[in-house]
Design an enzyme around this catalytic site. Structure first.
Site: not given
Length: 293
Positions: A138, A12
């Site tokens: 995350d 990401k």
């Protein structure tokens, strides 16, 4: 019956990352857009014989400590569901470690997703959130982004990372990523941010309520800022060099992801991204052209 589930765990990038002042409990809240990009670790989860409650990990591309995000994810899954069958996990690394690209968290989410399929536990979103809380901030985003065993998505992420609101993901963005071979410690990065912005925590980027609006503007009009960029660039000049090299290619937006050290340029055509990649890979060993197919 033996099972073998294969999952691609994506990286990401953070499109903007606002770090708020440290809370009384020692944690920071954030405001960011998380966007998956087509840069992957390959994760295979296989049931095996052995001692109950055991997760053995084979990692191709780097040496993992005995306790890592994969084993922590397995333990959290077992504790929550009551399943304790032994598994073997093979991770083939394609995402640089310590780069702010979320590789370890993505691997953990991939393992939880695979275990859910293998043991037919049918975890709800709230179940996954409880499991993720034991692994890392995350992980919430990556778990929310899975459909079956495919992870792809974009979300506004706030709180400590546990508040994830999915937004439509653009497919007209083309990323070139540079990892300047610096392993950025998250703990050190937050310490640098605390020192850099004290005593006044001023912010020049968009706030949480504006993030999606800015995201949908032309890339050249983005106002995203990463709180870590300034202090990390001083601490590690190669980060600043990579950012400057990306700017010279004409990227519409150039940012650092997470707490570093990877940086990326965003282009509005694949041809521009291809051209930038060809130029940058001559200087930077770890340069990635991340284009959605």
């Amino acid at each position: 019956m033996s099972y073998d589930i294969h999952v691609l765990a994506p990286a990401k990038v953070n499109l903007g990352l606002r770090v708020l002042p440290v809370r009384a409990d020692g944690y920071h809240e954030i405001e960011s857009i998380f966007q998956t990009i087509p840069l992957y670790d390959s994760v295979s989860v296989q049931t095996t014989d052995g001692r109950l409650g055991t997760c053995t990990v084979e990692c191709i591309g780097m040496n993992l400590p005995e306790q890592n995000t994969v084993t922590i994810a397995y333990d959290a899954f077992c504790k929550f569901t009551g399943f304790d069958e032994p598994v073997h996990v093979c991770v083939e690394k394609g995402i640089p470690s310590g780069a702010g690209l979320g590789g370890g968290s993505s691997d953990a989410a991939a393992v939880i997703t695979a275990l859910d399929v293998i043991f037919s536990t049918h975890l709800s979103a709230s179940d996954k959130k409880l499991i993720a809380a034991s692994v890392g901030s995350d992980v919430f985003f990556f778990l929310n982004s899975y459909s079956g065993t495919v992870c792809s998505g974009c979300a506004v992420v706030t709180g400590r990372g546990e508040e994830v609101v999915a937004i439509p993901s653009r497919k007209d963005l083309f990323f070139v990523v540079i990892w300047p071979e610096i392993h950025s410690s998250t703990r050190e990065a937050y310490s640098l941010v605390d020192a850099w912005y004290a005593p006044r925590w001023e912010w020049t980027g968009p706030f949480a309520t504006e993030l999606e609006t800015v995201y949908n503007k032309p890339v050249c009009a983005w106002r995203f800022v990463n709180s870590f960029t300034a202090p990390l660039s001083v601490r590690f000049p190669r980060i600043g060099q990579a950012l400057q090299d990306l700017r010279r290619t004409g990227a519409g937006s150039v940012l650092m992801t997470g707490s570093g050290s990877a940086v990326f340029g965003v282009f509005d055509t694949s041809a521009c991204a291809d051209d930038a990649f060809l130029k940058l890979r001559e200087k930077w060993k770890y340069c990635f052209n991340c284009t959605f197919s």
